[in-house]
Design a protein around this motif. Sequence first.
Motif, PDB file in Angstrom:
ATOM      1  N   LYS A 102      17.074  -1.020  -8.547  1.00 28.30           N
ATOM      2  CA  LYS A 102      18.644  -1.971  -8.486  1.00 28.30           C
ATOM      3  C   LYS A 102      18.848  -2.119  -9.989  1.00 28.30           C
ATOM      4  O   LYS A 102      17.905  -2.761 -10.678  1.00 28.30           O
ATOM      5  N   SER A 103      19.797  -1.933 -10.641  1.00 33.46           N
ATOM      6  CA  SER A 103      20.347  -2.165 -12.169  1.00 33.46           C
ATOM      7  C   SER A 103      20.916  -3.561 -12.161  1.00 33.46           C
ATOM      8  O   SER A 103      21.727  -3.979 -11.216  1.00 33.46           O
ATOM      9  N   TYR A 104      20.640  -4.193 -13.100  1.00 34.49           N
ATOM     10  CA  TYR A 104      21.228  -5.510 -13.637  1.00 34.49           C
ATOM     11  C   TYR A 104      21.660  -5.705 -14.973  1.00 34.49           C
ATOM     12  O   TYR A 104      20.857  -5.060 -15.760  1.00 34.49           O
ATOM     13  N   TYR A 105      22.941  -5.963 -15.217  1.00 37.24           N
ATOM     14  CA  TYR A 105      23.484  -5.986 -16.326  1.00 37.24           C
ATOM     15  C   TYR A 105      23.836  -7.407 -16.881  1.00 37.24           C
ATOM     16  O   TYR A 105      24.108  -8.464 -16.097  1.00 37.24           O
ATOM     17  N   HIS A 106      23.181  -7.831 -18.243  1.00 36.47           N
ATOM     18  CA  HIS A 106      23.554  -8.831 -18.747  1.00 36.47           C
ATOM     19  C   HIS A 106      23.598  -9.053 -20.087  1.00 36.47           C
ATOM     20  O   HIS A 106      23.766  -7.825 -20.778  1.00 36.47           O
ATOM     21  N   ASP A 107      24.098  -9.807 -20.807  1.00 31.42           N
ATOM     22  CA  ASP A 107      24.597 -10.103 -22.298  1.00 31.42           C
ATOM     23  C   ASP A 107      24.150 -11.407 -22.838  1.00 31.42           C
ATOM     24  O   ASP A 107      23.947 -12.380 -22.383  1.00 31.42           O
ATOM     25  N   MET A 108      23.898 -11.107 -24.007  1.00 30.29           N
ATOM     26  CA  MET A 108      23.793 -12.255 -25.047  1.00 30.29           C
ATOM     27  C   MET A 108      24.368 -12.469 -26.177  1.00 30.29           C
ATOM     28  O   MET A 108      24.893 -11.207 -26.676  1.00 30.29           O
ATOM     29  N   ILE A 109      24.544 -13.287 -26.813  1.00 26.17           N
ATOM     30  CA  ILE A 109      25.123 -13.567 -28.173  1.00 26.17           C
ATOM     31  C   ILE A 109      24.024 -13.799 -29.120  1.00 26.17           C
ATOM     32  O   ILE A 109      23.251 -14.757 -28.991  1.00 26.17           O
ATOM     33  N   THR A 110      24.102 -13.282 -30.065  1.00 27.73           N
ATOM     34  CA  THR A 110      22.911 -13.594 -31.402  1.00 27.73           C
ATOM     35  C   THR A 110      23.671 -13.422 -32.700  1.00 27.73           C
ATOM     36  O   THR A 110      24.508 -12.795 -32.930  1.00 27.73           O
ATOM     37  N   GLY A 111      23.245 -14.301 -33.626  1.00 25.80           N
ATOM     38  CA  GLY A 111      23.341 -13.948 -35.170  1.00 25.80           C
ATOM     39  C   GLY A 111      22.904 -13.013 -35.771  1.00 25.80           C
ATOM     40  O   GLY A 111      22.825 -12.939 -36.877  1.00 25.80           O
ATOM     41  N   PHE A 112      21.665 -12.376 -35.034  1.00 30.90           N
ATOM     42  CA  PHE A 112      20.848 -11.433 -35.819  1.00 30.90           C
ATOM     43  C   PHE A 112      21.454 -10.140 -35.775  1.00 30.90           C
ATOM     44  O   PHE A 112      21.951  -9.593 -34.548  1.00 30.90           O
ATOM     45  N   LYS A 113      21.532  -9.451 -37.090  1.00 33.06           N
ATOM     46  CA  LYS A 113      22.126  -8.227 -37.240  1.00 33.06           C
ATOM     47  C   LYS A 113      21.150  -7.040 -36.542  1.00 33.06           C
ATOM     48  O   LYS A 113      21.809  -6.195 -35.909  1.00 33.06           O
ATOM     49  N   ASN A 114      19.891  -7.148 -36.653  1.00 30.11           N
ATOM     50  CA  ASN A 114      18.861  -6.183 -36.339  1.00 30.11           C
ATOM     51  C   ASN A 114      18.391  -6.601 -34.991  1.00 30.11           C
ATOM     52  O   ASN A 114      17.600  -7.596 -34.978  1.00 30.11           O
ATOM     53  N   TRP A 115      18.575  -5.893 -33.938  1.00 36.04           N
ATOM     54  CA  TRP A 115      17.854  -6.136 -32.738  1.00 36.04           C
ATOM     55  C   TRP A 115      17.279  -5.041 -32.222  1.00 36.04           C
ATOM     56  O   TRP A 115      17.655  -3.668 -32.754  1.00 36.04           O
ATOM     57  N   LYS A 116      16.232  -4.967 -31.336  1.00 34.89           N
ATOM     58  CA  LYS A 116      15.682  -3.590 -30.707  1.00 34.89           C
ATOM     59  C   LYS A 116      16.407  -3.288 -29.801  1.00 34.89           C
ATOM     60  O   LYS A 116      17.285  -3.949 -29.138  1.00 34.89           O
ATOM     61  N   ASN A 117      16.287  -1.969 -29.299  1.00 33.81           N
ATOM     62  CA  ASN A 117      17.201  -1.396 -28.470  1.00 33.81           C
ATOM     63  C   ASN A 117      16.390  -1.412 -27.029  1.00 33.81           C
ATOM     64  O   ASN A 117      17.188  -1.343 -25.931  1.00 33.81           O
ATOM     65  N   GLU A 118      15.266  -2.046 -27.123  1.00 34.72           N
ATOM     66  CA  GLU A 118      14.655  -2.286 -26.095  1.00 34.72           C
ATOM     67  C   GLU A 118      14.095  -3.785 -26.041  1.00 34.72           C
ATOM     68  O   GLU A 118      13.671  -4.372 -26.961  1.00 34.72           O
ATOM     69  N   ILE A 119      14.304  -4.570 -24.912  1.00 38.01           N
ATOM     70  CA  ILE A 119      13.939  -6.088 -24.848  1.00 38.01           C
ATOM     71  C   ILE A 119      13.281  -6.310 -23.660  1.00 38.01           C
ATOM     72  O   ILE A 119      13.466  -5.757 -22.635  1.00 38.01           O
ATOM     73  N   THR A 120      12.096  -6.919 -23.834  1.00 36.68           N
ATOM     74  CA  THR A 120      11.189  -7.486 -22.700  1.00 36.68           C
ATOM     75  C   THR A 120      12.025  -8.412 -21.990  1.00 36.68           C
ATOM     76  O   THR A 120      12.414  -9.393 -22.575  1.00 36.68           O
ATOM     77  N   VAL A 121      11.956  -8.069 -20.567  1.00 39.01           N
ATOM     78  CA  VAL A 121      12.435  -9.013 -19.730  1.00 39.01           C
ATOM     79  C   VAL A 121      11.549  -9.441 -18.631  1.00 39.01           C
ATOM     80  O   VAL A 121      10.754  -8.687 -17.953  1.00 39.01           O
ATOM     81  N   TRP A 122      11.488 -10.889 -18.402  1.00 35.19           N
ATOM     82  CA  TRP A 122      10.625 -11.201 -17.328  1.00 35.19           C
ATOM     83  C   TRP A 122      11.828 -11.579 -16.367  1.00 35.19           C
ATOM     84  O   TRP A 122      12.668 -12.443 -16.530  1.00 35.19           O
ATOM     85  N   TYR A 123      11.408 -11.587 -15.019  1.00 34.18           N
ATOM     86  CA  TYR A 123      12.348 -12.055 -14.047  1.00 34.18           C
ATOM     87  C   TYR A 123      11.633 -12.536 -12.584  1.00 34.18           C
ATOM     88  O   TYR A 123      10.318 -12.523 -12.632  1.00 34.18           O
ATOM     89  N   ASP A 124      12.603 -12.963 -11.829  1.00 33.86           N
ATOM     90  CA  ASP A 124      11.962 -13.557 -10.728  1.00 33.86           C
ATOM     91  C   ASP A 124      11.902 -12.346  -9.794  1.00 33.86           C
ATOM     92  O   ASP A 124      13.045 -11.907  -9.469  1.00 33.86           O
ATOM     93  N   LYS A 125      10.852 -12.112  -8.900  1.00 31.65           N
ATOM     94  CA  LYS A 125      10.650 -10.972  -8.102  1.00 31.65           C
ATOM     95  C   LYS A 125      11.857 -11.131  -6.909  1.00 31.65           C
ATOM     96  O   LYS A 125      12.425 -10.521  -6.326  1.00 31.65           O
ATOM     97  N   ASN A 126      11.899 -12.619  -6.462  1.00 29.12           N
ATOM     98  CA  ASN A 126      12.552 -13.032  -5.244  1.00 29.12           C
ATOM     99  C   ASN A 126      14.176 -12.952  -5.546  1.00 29.12           C
ATOM    100  O   ASN A 126      15.018 -12.873  -4.578  1.00 29.12           O
ATOM    101  N   ASN A 127      14.609 -13.114  -6.978  1.00 34.76           N
ATOM    102  CA  ASN A 127      15.928 -13.162  -7.247  1.00 34.76           C
ATOM    103  C   ASN A 127      15.981 -12.540  -8.794  1.00 34.76           C
ATOM    104  O   ASN A 127      15.863 -13.104  -9.689  1.00 34.76           O
ATOM    105  N   PRO A 128      16.003 -11.024  -8.884  1.00 31.78           N
ATOM    106  CA  PRO A 128      16.056 -10.381 -10.085  1.00 31.78           C
ATOM    107  C   PRO A 128      16.960 -10.762 -11.087  1.00 31.78           C
ATOM    108  O   PRO A 128      16.761 -10.511 -12.302  1.00 31.78           O
ATOM    109  N   LYS A 129      18.125 -11.326 -10.697  1.00 32.90           N
ATOM    110  CA  LYS A 129      19.078 -11.647 -11.457  1.00 32.90           C
ATOM    111  C   LYS A 129      18.570 -12.865 -12.559  1.00 32.90           C
ATOM    112  O   LYS A 129      19.330 -12.885 -13.672  1.00 32.90           O
ATOM    113  N   ARG A 130      17.682 -13.618 -11.932  1.00 34.75           N
ATOM    114  CA  ARG A 130      17.071 -14.923 -12.755  1.00 34.75           C
ATOM    115  C   ARG A 130      16.375 -14.075 -13.407  1.00 34.75           C
ATOM    116  O   ARG A 130      15.163 -13.680 -13.159  1.00 34.75           O
TER     117      ARG A 130
END
Length: 163
Positions: A102-130
């Motif tokens: 199942k896909s989850y979409y989120h967004d963030m606001i950052t002041g950094f111009k250079n970000w990685k195309n891959e971001i490490t995400v740690w999630y709650d297995k019981n509630n992956p949105k968290r």
Amino acid sequence: MIWLIIEFISQFGGLEVLTPVNFVRGFIRAGSVFFIFFFVFRLYGNGRKQRQIQKWEARGWKTTAYVVGTSRQYRYGLSEHDPMKRRRADYYVKYKYEVDGKSYYHDMITGFKNWKNEITVWYDKNNPKRHVTSEYSESKRKYYGWVFTIVLTLAAFLSGFSS
């Protein structure tokens, strides 16, 4: 500017409170508050999100999110009347990660111009949105920790003049 200084001094009882004893009292209070909060945010400052990362990392609840969209919005510095018209950019980064197909979409606001195309995400297995991303939580934690420390230190210093 002079009016503001006079108003500030009058709030604490006038010029007679500007004694060396009150300055020393204010510096002692401010120093102890700064010392305590500096170490609270430095040592215990991992914060809730950092502890979540450590817990979910140990359980293997980690995945990679991919950036699916970005946008940039410019804004001026502190005021519209800034003579240098310094512009700051906010970068809106939308990312997607998958858990159990199942896909989850989120967004963030950052002041950094250079970000990685891959971001490490740690999630709650019981509630992956968290979830927590290290890129976002670390910068926010440091910013608010320093703002909180500085405000309390200034308040402690000024309290030396009120007693």
